[in-house]
Motif scaffolding. Structure first.
Motif, PDB file in Angstrom:
ATOM      1  N   LEU A  97     -27.936  33.206 -59.799  1.00  0.00           N
ATOM      2  CA  LEU A  97     -27.274  34.015 -60.813  1.00  0.00           C
ATOM      3  C   LEU A  97     -25.825  33.559 -60.931  1.00  0.00           C
ATOM      4  CD1 LEU A  97     -28.247  36.465 -62.535  1.00  0.00           C
ATOM      5  CD2 LEU A  97     -27.042  37.919 -60.887  1.00  0.00           C
ATOM      6  N   ALA A  98     -25.396  33.273 -62.150  1.00  0.00           N
ATOM      7  CA  ALA A  98     -23.993  32.926 -62.400  1.00  0.00           C
ATOM      8  C   ALA A  98     -23.308  34.142 -63.011  1.00  0.00           C
ATOM      9  CB  ALA A  98     -23.890  31.729 -63.338  1.00  0.00           C
ATOM     10  N   ARG A 127     -20.327  38.677 -53.793  1.00  0.00           N
ATOM     11  CA  ARG A 127     -21.557  38.847 -53.016  1.00  0.00           C
ATOM     12  C   ARG A 127     -22.222  37.495 -52.760  1.00  0.00           C
ATOM     13  NH1 ARG A 127     -23.900  43.877 -54.439  1.00  0.00           N
ATOM     14  NH2 ARG A 127     -25.834  43.134 -53.470  1.00  0.00           N
ATOM     15  N   GLU A 128     -22.871  37.348 -51.612  1.00  0.00           N
ATOM     16  CA  GLU A 128     -23.639  36.131 -51.339  1.00  0.00           C
ATOM     17  C   GLU A 128     -25.042  36.236 -51.909  1.00  0.00           C
ATOM     18  OE1 GLU A 128     -23.720  34.979 -47.290  1.00  0.00           O
ATOM     19  OE2 GLU A 128     -21.531  34.852 -47.094  1.00  0.00           O
ATOM     20  N   VAL A 129     -25.610  37.437 -51.876  1.00  0.00           N
ATOM     21  CA  VAL A 129     -26.967  37.665 -52.363  1.00  0.00           C
ATOM     22  C   VAL A 129     -26.966  38.895 -53.250  1.00  0.00           C
ATOM     23  CG1 VAL A 129     -29.373  38.092 -51.726  1.00  0.00           C
ATOM     24  CG2 VAL A 129     -27.937  36.677 -50.245  1.00  0.00           C
ATOM     25  N   VAL A 155     -21.309  31.744 -58.313  1.00  0.00           N
ATOM     26  CA  VAL A 155     -22.761  31.580 -58.232  1.00  0.00           C
ATOM     27  C   VAL A 155     -23.261  32.321 -56.997  1.00  0.00           C
ATOM     28  CG1 VAL A 155     -24.668  29.938 -58.032  1.00  0.00           C
ATOM     29  CG2 VAL A 155     -22.636  29.343 -59.381  1.00  0.00           C
ATOM     30  N   VAL A 156     -24.246  33.193 -57.180  1.00  0.00           N
ATOM     31  CA  VAL A 156     -24.787  33.964 -56.061  1.00  0.00           C
ATOM     32  C   VAL A 156     -26.302  33.782 -55.992  1.00  0.00           C
ATOM     33  CG1 VAL A 156     -22.945  35.667 -56.097  1.00  0.00           C
ATOM     34  CG2 VAL A 156     -24.982  36.033 -57.492  1.00  0.00           C
ATOM     35  N   ARG A 157     -26.822  33.855 -54.776  1.00  0.00           N
ATOM     36  CA  ARG A 157     -28.267  33.732 -54.569  1.00  0.00           C
ATOM     37  C   ARG A 157     -28.966  35.036 -54.934  1.00  0.00           C
ATOM     38  NH1 ARG A 157     -29.567  33.500 -49.564  1.00  0.00           N
ATOM     39  NH2 ARG A 157     -27.517  33.852 -48.619  1.00  0.00           N
TER      40      ARG A 157
END
Length: 306
Positions: free
Chosen positions: A168-169, A179-181, A258-260
């Motif tokens: 997710l961008a 956030r990382e996730v 960019v996050v996972r």
């Protein structure tokens, strides 16, 4: 007048001796003499002045030397070009791909083809998404494409060349930016930007399905034709976008994070695709180079993917 006549003429013109010219052409002298006389009758002019001891070119014969050499050289060049094309040394291969997600793959393949087969032109067609690319390959408008799909058309042969993951961008400063996730369910009220529904991006299709699985229908406020535009829209704060890690790795990411994704979404697989019955010599050489430039990831070798 034919090529045999011109070859015989040049042999005599360069040797100025019918006997030596006949030896050079691996033929007897009388047939060579008849060949020259046939050429002279066809042209309506004497090409040589013959005596019992000497042979000299006439003015007409001197005028014929240049054109005769050009014709024979052109014929040799034509034979060489046909042979090179048949051996895959030359030719045109049209490659379609969908923008930045395939940049590194295209670059690596182009470099090796250039090194191995400089006579092959690899003509690139960017922003060619899966459905459009596959139609073009099947119709013969493209020879090869880098695509991602859900179902393999029966006319198409393929090989996996990369595994990609969905991310997710989000705009810099957004509540999710640090956030990382992130779970898609947390984004149900967020505006999204996405690729257009046509010509059929599998990334968009995966996004829609994943959103439904997360319990909401995404609010797509803006569509774009390519990932560069999507990232510009994200950076401007227009919305979030669901994309591939390979795409965001190859575009400017100023004002973007960019996050996972927390969801277990199946990876995307980039594939080389070509017609099963359409392997020209040049395409075979490009496919051979692709096995070295773009090898199938080791953990996917022998794996039967959909």
């Amino acid at each position: 007048m034919n090529l045999h006549h011109l070859d015989a003429f040049l042999a005599v013109a360069e040797e100025l001796h019918f006997g030596r010219a006949a030896e050079r052409l691996h033929m007897a002298q009388p047939p060579l003499t008849r060949t020259i006389k046939q050429l002279e009758r066809d042209l309506g002019a004497d090409l040589f002045v013959r005596t019992t001891r000497t042979v000299h070119l006439t003015t007409a014969g001197q005028a014929l030397i240049g054109p005769a050499r050009e014709v024979l050289e052109g014929c040799r060049a034509a034979r060489s070009a046909v042979r090179a094309a048949g051996e895959g040394q030359t030719g045109l291969v049209r490659l379609g791909f969908a923008g930045p997600s395939s940049y590194l793959l295209v670059g690596d393949l182009s470099r090796l083809v250039r090194q191995r087969r400089p006579g092959i032109e690899l003509r690139l067609h960017s922003t060619t998404y899966a459905n459009e690319a596959l139609r073009s390959v099947i119709d013969g408008d493209l020879d090869l494409a880098i695509v991602r799909w859900g179902v393999q058309p029966p006319e198409i042969a393929q090989r996996v060349v990369a595994e990609e993951h969905h991310v997710l961008a989000v705009p810099e400063g957004h509540r999710l930016a640090d956030r990382e996730v992130v779970s898609l369910a947390e984004c149900r009220d967020e505006p999204f930007v996405a690729l257009a529904a046509d010509p059929g991006s599998t990334v968009r299709d995966t996004f829609i399905r994943a959103s439904y699985d997360a319990g909401f229908s995404p609010d797509i406020v803006q569509v774009a034709s390519d990932s560069w535009t999507l990232m510009a829209l994200v950076g401007a704060g227009v919305g979030l976008t669901f994309t591939l890690d390979t795409a965001v790795a190859n575009v400017p990411r100023e004002r973007i994070r960019v996050v996972r994704l927390a969801e277990e979404i199946s990876p995307s697989h980039a594939r080389l695709a070509w017609r099963r019955d359409g392997e020209s010599p040049a395409l075979r050489e490009v496919l051979r180079a692709s096995e070295e430039a773009l090898p199938t990831p080791e953990h996917l070798v022998g794996v039967d993917l959909p």
